[in-house]
Design an enzyme around this catalytic site. Structure first.
Site, PDB file in Angstrom:
ATOM      1  N   GLU A 100       0.800  -1.230   0.000  1.00  0.00           N
ATOM      2  CA  GLU A 100       0.000   0.000   0.000  1.00  0.00           C
ATOM      3  C   GLU A 100       0.830   1.275   0.000  1.00  0.00           C
ATOM      4  O   GLU A 100       1.839   1.392   0.702  1.00  0.00           O
ATOM      5  CB  GLU A 100      -0.920  -0.008   1.231  1.00  0.00           C
ATOM      6  CG  GLU A 100      -1.977   1.074   1.200  1.00  0.00           C
ATOM      7  CD  GLU A 100      -3.264   0.639   1.880  1.00  0.00           C
ATOM      8  OE1 GLU A 100      -4.108   1.509   2.129  1.00  0.00           O
ATOM      9  OE2 GLU A 100      -3.441  -0.558   2.144  1.00  0.00           O
ATOM     10  N   LYS A 136      -1.372  -0.781  -3.873  1.00  0.00           N
ATOM     11  CA  LYS A 136      -2.653  -0.594  -3.201  1.00  0.00           C
ATOM     12  C   LYS A 136      -2.853   0.887  -2.887  1.00  0.00           C
ATOM     13  O   LYS A 136      -2.003   1.521  -2.253  1.00  0.00           O
ATOM     14  CB  LYS A 136      -2.663  -1.436  -1.920  1.00  0.00           C
ATOM     15  CG  LYS A 136      -4.020  -1.838  -1.415  1.00  0.00           C
ATOM     16  CD  LYS A 136      -3.844  -2.867  -0.295  1.00  0.00           C
ATOM     17  CE  LYS A 136      -5.175  -3.280   0.287  1.00  0.00           C
ATOM     18  NZ  LYS A 136      -4.981  -4.221   1.417  1.00  0.00           N
ATOM     19  N   THR A 160      -8.392   0.205  -2.758  1.00  0.00           N
ATOM     20  CA  THR A 160      -8.886  -0.250  -1.469  1.00  0.00           C
ATOM     21  C   THR A 160      -9.788   0.795  -0.822  1.00  0.00           C
ATOM     22  O   THR A 160     -10.005   1.871  -1.379  1.00  0.00           O
ATOM     23  CB  THR A 160      -7.690  -0.603  -0.561  1.00  0.00           C
ATOM     24  OG1 THR A 160      -8.156  -1.212   0.649  1.00  0.00           O
ATOM     25  CG2 THR A 160      -6.862   0.624  -0.230  1.00  0.00           C
ATOM     26  N   PHE A 182     -14.907  -3.252   0.990  1.00  0.00           N
ATOM     27  CA  PHE A 182     -14.747  -3.617   2.405  1.00  0.00           C
ATOM     28  C   PHE A 182     -16.079  -4.091   3.010  1.00  0.00           C
ATOM     29  O   PHE A 182     -16.839  -3.299   3.573  1.00  0.00           O
ATOM     30  CB  PHE A 182     -14.186  -2.428   3.180  1.00  0.00           C
ATOM     31  CG  PHE A 182     -12.675  -2.354   3.166  1.00  0.00           C
ATOM     32  CD1 PHE A 182     -11.949  -2.854   2.097  1.00  0.00           C
ATOM     33  CD2 PHE A 182     -11.987  -1.782   4.224  1.00  0.00           C
ATOM     34  CE1 PHE A 182     -10.563  -2.792   2.087  1.00  0.00           C
ATOM     35  CE2 PHE A 182     -10.603  -1.712   4.222  1.00  0.00           C
ATOM     36  CZ  PHE A 182      -9.881  -2.214   3.159  1.00  0.00           C
TER      37      PHE A 182
END
Length: 328
Positions: A100, A136, A160, A182
């Protein structure tokens, strides 16, 4: 002969490990693995991974030299640590690892692009082809635009902190490789907002959201992969059997492995193709309008970025303290 749920899930979905815990990855042998700032920070505090932290700090000191300040050494080690964990993970798995970009760059296109390129350069310097890495990035409008630039350079991205259809459509229209909706965090928001204690798996708001995104993508032939993430229970994972990928924490992987029974496929491109869904186009103005109208997505995206940023601050403090101990 009865089979466990994890075994059956793997037949219709790519199972990914959602962890920075290398031992857990060795146990469950996923194809891919994902990390985030919170997971890396947690792993960095585990005694069994102290050597990774120490080696990263020593490497940063060697690169900068004895005259460099402790602050500069920590900054360089901080930039390298996620890749250090990623390299260890790639020794175990056959597929890809997600690494990330600093969440504090989530609204800066140029800085996110630069950081993505830098992360890939670190992997390539260690002999890892960029095809084995997903960069990410938080699914802000700016994050999606940065990812679109990286994708055109052949750098695959994983968007994300995705909570709304506007984010999903914008990612698909910009040619993003993969998204991570999520599931559990969507459920958390609805439970708090409605006061309900629970939802049946098929009615779980996170499950419903990912199902809608999956069907939209398959209906209109988008190549962007859907990887459900952030699960609270195994019911959420079994209701999404058939999703392109699911990234699941080790505790839930163990639970799926321990339960036997039939696992029917719930998501299917053929079902999506037959559905009646209206296509939408998401430009910046539409994205911002839909984001403002979606209270859940707006709150959870902001909360997620803030949480990852705080995890990074904790990690910086951990590295600073460890360097002081090593050089005392």
């Amino acid at each position: 002969m009865a089979r466990n749920l994890l075994e059956q899930l793997r037949e219709v979905t790519v199972v990914v490990a959602d962890t920075g815990d290398i031992q857990a990855i060795e146990t469950f042998k996923p194809r891919d693995a994902t990390t985030n700032p919170s997971l890396i920070t947690a792993a960095a505090q585990m005694p069994q991974y102290q050597s990774i932290v120490d080696d990263t700090l020593k490497g940063a000191r060697a690169t900068l030299g004895a005259a460099a300040s402790a602050a500069d050494v920590v900054t360089l080690a901080f930039d390298r640590l996620a890749v250090s964990f990623g390299l260890k993970i790639l020794e175990i798995i056959p597929g890809r690892v997600s690494t990330e970009v600093d969440a504090r760059l989530s609204f800066d296109v140029d800085a996110t692009v630069a950081k993505g390129r830098e992360l890939i350069a670190q992997y390539e310097a260690n002999g890892i082809d960029k095809s084995r890495v997903l960069i990410k990035i938080a699914a802000t409008w700016e994050g999606i635009q940065a990812a679109a630039i990286l994708e055109k350079e052949g750098i695959a991205c994983n968007l994300t902190l995705l909570f709304g259809m506007h984010q999903a459509v914008a990612c698909a229209e910009n040619g993003i490789t993969l998204i991570s909706p999520f599931v559990g965090r969507i459920l958390d928001w609805y439970k708090k907002d409605t006061g309900r204690d629970s939802y049946a798996p098929a009615e779980d708001p996170g499950v419903v959201s990912v199902t809608e995104v999956y069907n939209y993508y398959k209906k209109f032939g988008y190549k962007t992969e859907v990887m459900g993430a952030s699960f609270r229970n195994i019911g959420e994972t079994t209701e999404l059997a058939g999703s392109d990928l699911l990234t699941i924490a080790p505790s839930l992987l163990a639970e799926l492995q321990a339960v036997e029974g039939e696992l029917p496929r719930k998501l299917d491109p053929a079902i999506a193709a037959a559905s009646s869904i209206e296509k939408i186009t998401v430009d910046k103005a539409t994205f911002e309008r839909m984001h403002e109208e979606n209270r859940m997505a707006k709150e959870k995206l902001a909360e997620g970025i803030d949480g990852f940023a705080k995890a990074l601050e904790t990690l910086e403090k951990l590295l600073s303290d460890r360097l002081a101990s090593l050089e005392a």
